[in-house]
Design a protein around this motif. Structure first.
Motif, mmCIF file in Angstrom:
data_model
loop_
_atom_site.group_PDB
_atom_site.id
_atom_site.type_symbol
_atom_site.label_atom_id
_atom_site.label_comp_id
_atom_site.label_asym_id
_atom_site.label_seq_id
_atom_site.Cartn_x
_atom_site.Cartn_y
_atom_site.Cartn_z
ATOM 1 N N PHE A 149 55.533 38.328 -16.748
ATOM 2 C CA PHE A 149 55.276 38.901 -15.641
ATOM 3 C C PHE A 149 53.588 39.342 -15.772
ATOM 4 C CE2 PHE A 149 54.281 42.973 -13.653
ATOM 5 C CZ PHE A 149 54.162 42.644 -12.293
ATOM 6 N N ARG A 150 53.204 40.062 -16.937
ATOM 7 C CA ARG A 150 51.812 40.326 -17.119
ATOM 8 C C ARG A 150 51.077 39.196 -17.234
ATOM 9 N NH1 ARG A 150 52.088 45.386 -21.451
ATOM 10 N NH2 ARG A 150 52.926 47.043 -20.175
ATOM 11 N N ALA A 151 51.430 38.201 -18.301
ATOM 12 C CA ALA A 151 50.581 37.008 -17.930
ATOM 13 C C ALA A 151 50.626 36.262 -16.618
ATOM 14 C CB ALA A 151 51.074 35.906 -19.002
ATOM 15 N N LEU A 152 51.484 36.142 -15.895
ATOM 16 C CA LEU A 152 51.461 35.479 -14.480
ATOM 17 C C LEU A 152 50.378 36.568 -13.514
ATOM 18 C CD1 LEU A 152 54.848 34.214 -13.989
ATOM 19 C CD2 LEU A 152 52.674 32.776 -14.426
ATOM 20 N N ALA A 153 50.759 37.748 -13.698
ATOM 21 C CA ALA A 153 49.894 38.610 -12.701
ATOM 22 C C ALA A 153 48.579 38.535 -13.023
ATOM 23 C CB ALA A 153 50.374 40.067 -12.945
ATOM 24 N N LYS A 154 48.062 38.436 -14.234
ATOM 25 C CA LYS A 154 46.687 38.327 -14.704
ATOM 26 C C LYS A 154 46.137 36.996 -14.060
ATOM 27 C CE LYS A 154 45.580 39.832 -18.700
ATOM 28 N NZ LYS A 154 45.562 40.027 -20.075
ATOM 29 N N GLU A 155 47.034 36.039 -14.368
ATOM 30 C CA GLU A 155 46.593 34.848 -13.734
ATOM 31 C C GLU A 155 46.254 34.756 -12.233
ATOM 32 O OE1 GLU A 155 48.066 29.853 -13.885
ATOM 33 O OE2 GLU A 155 49.017 31.967 -14.944
ATOM 34 N N TRP A 156 47.341 34.973 -11.489
ATOM 35 C CA TRP A 156 47.145 34.943 -10.193
ATOM 36 C C TRP A 156 46.876 36.321 -9.266
ATOM 37 C CZ3 TRP A 156 47.743 30.482 -7.947
ATOM 38 C CH2 TRP A 156 48.320 29.261 -8.629
ATOM 39 N N HIS A 157 46.276 37.048 -9.965
ATOM 40 C CA HIS A 157 45.819 38.430 -9.093
ATOM 41 C C HIS A 157 44.470 38.071 -8.357
ATOM 42 C CE1 HIS A 157 44.185 42.274 -8.430
ATOM 43 N NE2 HIS A 157 45.120 42.743 -9.154
ATOM 44 N N PRO A 158 44.821 38.491 -6.919
ATOM 45 C CA PRO A 158 43.906 37.913 -5.908
ATOM 46 C C PRO A 158 42.680 38.317 -6.091
ATOM 47 C CG PRO A 158 45.968 39.155 -4.935
ATOM 48 C CD PRO A 158 45.936 39.284 -6.314
ATOM 49 N N ASP A 159 42.047 39.374 -6.823
ATOM 50 C CA ASP A 159 40.777 39.767 -7.248
ATOM 51 C C ASP A 159 40.210 38.461 -8.195
ATOM 52 O OD1 ASP A 159 41.218 41.838 -5.541
ATOM 53 O OD2 ASP A 159 41.265 43.388 -7.211
ATOM 54 N N LEU A 160 40.874 37.817 -8.503
ATOM 55 C CA LEU A 160 40.280 36.758 -9.451
ATOM 56 C C LEU A 160 39.982 35.462 -8.898
ATOM 57 C CD1 LEU A 160 42.262 37.639 -12.696
ATOM 58 C CD2 LEU A 160 40.264 38.485 -12.073
ATOM 59 N N HIS A 161 40.224 35.413 -7.593
ATOM 60 C CA HIS A 161 40.151 34.183 -6.642
ATOM 61 C C HIS A 161 39.357 34.285 -5.599
ATOM 62 C CE1 HIS A 161 43.256 32.237 -9.364
ATOM 63 N NE2 HIS A 161 43.798 33.429 -9.325
ATOM 64 N N HIS A 162 38.879 33.337 -4.989
ATOM 65 C CA HIS A 162 37.913 33.420 -3.809
ATOM 66 C C HIS A 162 38.235 32.310 -3.076
ATOM 67 C CE1 HIS A 162 35.516 36.201 -5.911
ATOM 68 N NE2 HIS A 162 35.538 35.423 -7.194
ATOM 69 N N GLY A 163 37.816 32.697 -1.601
ATOM 70 C CA GLY A 163 37.907 31.686 -0.789
ATOM 71 C C GLY A 163 39.275 31.265 -0.214
ATOM 72 N N ALA A 164 39.634 29.933 0.164
ATOM 73 C CA ALA A 164 40.949 29.656 0.418
ATOM 74 C C ALA A 164 42.096 30.017 -0.675
ATOM 75 C CB ALA A 164 41.094 28.124 0.785
ATOM 76 N N ARG A 165 41.434 29.661 -1.827
ATOM 77 C CA ARG A 165 42.559 30.019 -3.101
ATOM 78 C C ARG A 165 42.871 31.280 -3.341
ATOM 79 N NH1 ARG A 165 44.216 27.213 -7.574
ATOM 80 N NH2 ARG A 165 44.465 28.442 -9.305
ATOM 81 N N LYS A 166 42.032 32.179 -2.673
ATOM 82 C CA LYS A 166 42.447 33.646 -2.723
ATOM 83 C C LYS A 166 43.826 33.929 -1.823
ATOM 84 C CE LYS A 166 40.667 38.262 -2.409
ATOM 85 N NZ LYS A 166 39.691 38.945 -1.983
ATOM 86 N N VAL A 167 44.113 33.168 -0.802
ATOM 87 C CA VAL A 167 45.200 33.412 -0.013
ATOM 88 C C VAL A 167 46.237 32.885 -0.640
ATOM 89 C CG1 VAL A 167 46.221 32.615 2.363
ATOM 90 C CG2 VAL A 167 43.522 33.169 2.297
ATOM 91 N N ALA A 168 46.123 31.673 -1.238
ATOM 92 C CA ALA A 168 47.238 31.279 -2.075
ATOM 93 C C ALA A 168 47.760 32.044 -3.311
ATOM 94 C CB ALA A 168 47.205 29.861 -2.493
ATOM 95 N N ALA A 169 46.738 32.818 -3.742
ATOM 96 C CA ALA A 169 46.820 33.612 -5.117
ATOM 97 C C ALA A 169 47.549 35.071 -4.518
ATOM 98 C CB ALA A 169 45.456 34.142 -5.515
ATOM 99 N N GLU A 170 47.388 35.205 -3.444
ATOM 100 C CA GLU A 170 48.001 36.567 -2.868
ATOM 101 C C GLU A 170 49.562 36.303 -2.451
ATOM 102 O OE1 GLU A 170 45.918 37.770 0.729
ATOM 103 O OE2 GLU A 170 44.305 38.601 -0.332
#
Length: 226
Positions: free
Chosen positions: A24-45
């Motif tokens: 869970f920690r590894a995936l949360a660090k990978e898909w955290h919305p603050d680490l993505h921008h633009g259209a990819r941020k919506v998918a990350a959320e």
């Protein structure tokens, strides 16, 4: 639902709680919305929400499996204890520490209270002992001075503010409750004879009509009395 949760976190169904937590920690660090921008941020959320939901589902399942059989599940996960278990805050039985991280302050609180009570008792004993010693010293001194007074080694005297010396206390002074507090026992060689009362001389002041001020005052007082 559990199989889907295992698949979202990418762990086997036989994974332990520690392995699930690491994933869970590894995936949360990978898909955290603050680490993505633009259209990819919506998918990350969306992905981050799925990861959180899956982890929470597996966590609840693990807690239910670890709970002993026959135990009642708490309605609230409040770490301070729910209303159904400890009662409302401010009422009897409410303990904000019990059940939170296995923290129990009752023993520590009892130890502190015991130390405070012991210190208070010690202070009371010291004060009582000091008072007793002082009282005994006063009584012994009083008896000793009384014996010396009977032998004539000490006499009753008072400090005359006019002559600035110790003088023999008159009998009227010893009988008065207030004046007797000014009497002390002193050696005879320090005490002088009582100074005779000095009569006040008549005032030389005159009124406007030439009469003596003292006589005028007495006449005025007698007139008021009549």
């Amino acid at each position: 639902m559990c199989a889907n949760a295992f698949r979202v976190l990418g762990v086997a169904s036989s994974a332990s709680h520690a392995e699930i937590k690491v994933a869970f920690r590894a995936l949360a660090k990978e898909w955290h919305p603050d680490l993505h921008h633009g259209a990819r941020k919506v998918a990350a959320e969306e992905k981050f929400k799925q990861i959180q939901a899956a982890y929470q589902r597996l966590l609840n399942t693990h807690d239910e499996a670890a709970r002993p059989s026959g135990s009642v599940r708490r309605k609230s996960r409040n770490p301070y204890g729910g209303k159904s278990q400890y009662g409302e805050a401010g009422k009897a039985g409410y303990d904000p520490f019990k059940g939170y991280m296995n923290f129990n302050a009752s023993k520590e609180t009892t130890d502190v209270r015991t130390r405070v009570e012991n210190a208070r008792h010690q202070r009371m004993l010291v004060c009582a002992g000091a008072f007793t010693v002082g009282l005994l010293a006063v009584m012994m001194t009083s008896r000793r001075d009384q014996k010396k007074r009977e032998k004539g080694e000490l006499v009753d005297a008072y400090w005359n503010q006019v002559t600035r010396r110790w003088e023999i206390a008159p009998a009227t002074m010893l009988k008065d409750p207030l004046l007797s507090t000014m009497v002390h026992l002193k050696p005879p060689e320090m005490v002088h004879k009582a100074t005779p009362n000095i009569r006040r001389t008549k005032s030389k002041a005159r009124t406007l009509d030439g009469r003596n001020a003292d006589d005028a005052y007495r006449a005025r007082q007698q007139g008021h009395r009549t």
